[in-house]
Write a protein that holds these residues in place. Structure first.
Motif, PDB file in Angstrom:
ATOM      1  N   SER A  57     143.143  29.657  59.992  1.00  0.00           N
ATOM      2  CA  SER A  57     142.932  30.714  58.994  1.00  0.00           C
ATOM      3  C   SER A  57     144.186  31.559  58.824  1.00  0.00           C
ATOM      4  O   SER A  57     144.517  31.992  57.710  1.00  0.00           O
ATOM      5  CB  SER A  57     141.757  31.603  59.406  1.00  0.00           C
ATOM      6  OG  SER A  57     140.599  30.813  59.553  1.00  0.00           O
ATOM      7  N   ASP A 114     133.723  29.731  57.966  1.00  0.00           N
ATOM      8  CA  ASP A 114     133.423  30.970  58.697  1.00  0.00           C
ATOM      9  C   ASP A 114     133.122  32.105  57.724  1.00  0.00           C
ATOM     10  O   ASP A 114     132.145  32.833  57.883  1.00  0.00           O
ATOM     11  CB  ASP A 114     134.621  31.384  59.576  1.00  0.00           C
ATOM     12  CG  ASP A 114     134.669  30.582  60.871  1.00  0.00           C
ATOM     13  OD1 ASP A 114     133.768  29.744  61.075  1.00  0.00           O
ATOM     14  OD2 ASP A 114     135.614  30.804  61.663  1.00  0.00           O
ATOM     15  N   ASP A 158     139.223  25.475  54.787  1.00  0.00           N
ATOM     16  CA  ASP A 158     139.411  26.011  56.129  1.00  0.00           C
ATOM     17  C   ASP A 158     138.115  25.836  56.923  1.00  0.00           C
ATOM     18  O   ASP A 158     137.253  26.715  56.936  1.00  0.00           O
ATOM     19  CB  ASP A 158     139.827  27.491  56.021  1.00  0.00           C
ATOM     20  CG  ASP A 158     140.026  28.134  57.389  1.00  0.00           C
ATOM     21  OD1 ASP A 158     140.013  27.409  58.403  1.00  0.00           O
ATOM     22  OD2 ASP A 158     140.196  29.372  57.424  1.00  0.00           O
ATOM     23  N   ARG A 176     138.901  36.497  71.269  1.00  0.00           N
ATOM     24  CA  ARG A 176     138.148  36.820  70.053  1.00  0.00           C
ATOM     25  C   ARG A 176     136.864  37.572  70.345  1.00  0.00           C
ATOM     26  O   ARG A 176     136.350  37.506  71.460  1.00  0.00           O
ATOM     27  CB  ARG A 176     137.788  35.528  69.329  1.00  0.00           C
ATOM     28  CG  ARG A 176     138.968  34.930  68.628  1.00  0.00           C
ATOM     29  CD  ARG A 176     138.543  33.661  67.990  1.00  0.00           C
ATOM     30  NE  ARG A 176     139.205  33.514  66.703  1.00  0.00           N
ATOM     31  CZ  ARG A 176     139.142  32.417  65.988  1.00  0.00           C
ATOM     32  NH1 ARG A 176     138.414  31.397  66.412  1.00  0.00           N
ATOM     33  NH2 ARG A 176     139.770  32.356  64.846  1.00  0.00           N
TER      34      ARG A 176
HETATM   35 MG    MG Z   1     139.409  30.278  61.134  1.00  0.00          MG
END
Ligand code: MG
Ligand code: GDP
Length: 485
Positions: A21, A37, A77, A119
């Motif tokens: 991304s 996502d 993506d 994350r």
């Molecule tokens: Mg991503």
């Protein structure tokens, strides 16, 4: 690395946290990126809401289908590890004629795990392990799948350049290469100050090194360019005004329909411009095509065959009247009792024939003109017209090297990729963005410079440059990098 094709279908492949991304947003505009996502967060509670996956992918497929149908760049993506899906995207690219690019993210496992664990909602470690393994295997698979380009990102954000349509040619243009550039003015948004606008345009064109200015010759603004009530000045009067500015610009029409003025009067106007400008004039001639402007101005508009005859006789008349002496002239189509035409042109005054009629227009160019002007929009068509032109030259025993080839080019020139996209969207009217961008070779100065170098390689000596969005002198600055040095 060669620039990536653009537009293109770009499929990202890599484990969670491998940087897909980040890479996508670094290189592409947000609406070009379709992310599973992001769509999970649209139909579900957030990017990690796996319950929303099937709806997210249904949306994703719909978006991919819509964008690719329109020929728009689409960056997919997702993990990209599901082979069937990946091959479906590849098939979609083939179906829609878009180049297919796979970008595989193969960073070190350790780094990927580190980024993943940092994350908000890391992917569970065993899942990531499976993904990393799959990603490694995919690297080999992708090489065999038939993608037009495979890019491997193995550390950090790989620097790639993205080409605009015409510029997949890798080598940079050699400095100094390229045809001379003459600005063609077809619209005149001069507001309350026509002379001031023209003067400013001409001065700036001269400053940045353009070789000349050509004026379109129409009695009513043509629908391809503007509205019927937009100003479109008489070119010889206007060129006279430009001649007095003390620039080095060559000046002429591109092209004057032979139906507008008696041949001798055109010869007189061009000769006068040449004398007033110190030998900088050229004369573009065409057969004329727009019946409406003829009717509106009380001019006959004979059938095409007659107009082409007139194109030939106009050239013959000009040559006869520009030749030294005052003797009677008896030629192929024209006889004149005397050729008393003063002032004579200051030097050789080139005649450029414009038009694409393969049987006669190009033949007339080969027989009688100094230059032949062709459209640049489609390079295959240009090659074809060039070969017809060479054939006509051969038929009349003319060395094709003595006939200059010029093209009319209507580029969209932006300062960067986003600026190019904005300009296309503003100018495209009802034409699709992809078709408009292709026709106008929309791109940055760099892409046009490469294209012009390519035209020069094919024998084009001059590009008549008619930027689709020229409103004032400042717009010329974007063209400055195109000028051969
Ligand atoms: Mg991503
Ligand atoms: P994706 O799951 O493959 O889409 O990976 P992301 O692009 O979301 O990247 C995962 C994390 O790695 C994010 O926190 C990014 O900021 C970071 N990251 C991605 N690429 C780079 C990079 O080239 N350098 C550094 N330092 N961090 C990166």
């Amino acid at each position: 690395m060669d620039p990536l094709p653009d537009p293109a279908l770009v499929v990202l492949v890599g484990a969670a946290g491998s940087g897909k991304s980040t890479w996508a947003t670094r290189h592409y505009a947000a609406p070009e990126i379709v992310s599973s996502d992001a769509l999970r967060a649209v139909v579900g509670s957030g990017p990690a809401d796996l319950d929303a996956s099937s709806e997210a992918f249904a949306l994703l497929d719909q978006i991919v289908s819509g964008r690719t149908r329109r020929g728009l760049t689409t960056v997919i993506d997702t993990l990209g590890l599901d082979r069937d899906r990946r091959l479906r995207y590849l098939a979609r690219a083939r179906e829609t004629g878009l180049p297919a690019v796979a970008v595989v993210f193969a960073i070190e496992d350790r780094l990927c795990r580190q980024r993943n664990s940092a994350r908000d909602r890391p992917v569970p470690a065993p899942v990531l392990t499976t993904q990393l393994k799959a990603a490694r295997a995919t690297l080999d698979l992708v090489a065999e799948e038939g993608w037009d380009r495979v890019v491997v990102v193995d550390q950090g954000v790989a620097e790639v350049t993205i080409a605009t349509p015409a510029s997949t040619r890798p080598e940079p243009a050699a400095p100094g290469a390229g045809p001379e550039l003459i600005l063609q003015l077809s619209r005149f948004p001069w507001g309350e100050d026509p002379q001031g606008w023209l003067t400013a345009i001409a001065r700036r064109a001269d400053e940045i090194g353009l070789a000349g200015i050509a004026l379109m010759d129409h009695l009513i603004q043509i629908p391809q360019v503007g509205r019927a009530w937009d100003p479109i000045p008489e070119p010889w009067v206007t060129l006279g005004a430009l001649a007095g500015l003390g620039t080095r610009l060559r000046l002429g029409t591109l092209v004057s329909p032979v139906t507008f003025r008696p041949a001798g009067v055109t010869a007189k106007a061009a000769a006068t411009l040449d004398v007033l400008s110190g030998g900088r004039a050229f004369l573009g001639l065409g057969a004329g095509w727009w019946d409406r402007e003829h009717a509106a101005f009380g001019l006959p508009f004979p059938p095409a065959g007659d107009r082409l005859d007139r194109l030939e006789s106009t050239i013959e008349t000009c040559r006869a009247l520009w030749y030294s002496g005052t003797k009677a002239y008896v030629g192929e189509r024209v006889s004149l009792p005397e050729t008393t035409c003063y002032p004579r042109p200051a030097g050789a005054l080139p005649i450029i024939v414009g038009g694409t009629g393969q049987r006669r227009t190009l033949q007339i160019a080969a027989r009688r003109a100094d230059g032949c002007n062709l459209p640049s929009a489609d390079s295959e068509r240009l090659d074809q017209l060039l070969s017809v032109l060479r054939r006509h030259c051969a038929e009349v025993g003319r060395d094709p090297a003595t006939l200059s080839v010029t093209v009319l080019d209507l580029p969209v020139v932006g300062v960067d990729r986003a600026d190019v996209a904005r300009r296309v969207e503003r100018l495209r009217g009802r034409t699709s963005a992809a078709a408009f961008a292709a026709r106008h070779h929309a791109g940055t100065a760099d892409t046009h410079r490469r294209r012009y170098a390519d035209l020069a390689d094919r024998g084009v000596s001059t590009v008549f440059l008619a930027p689709a969005d020229l409103t004032g002198p400042d717009d010329l600055d974007r063209l400055a990098p195109l000028v051969p040095r």
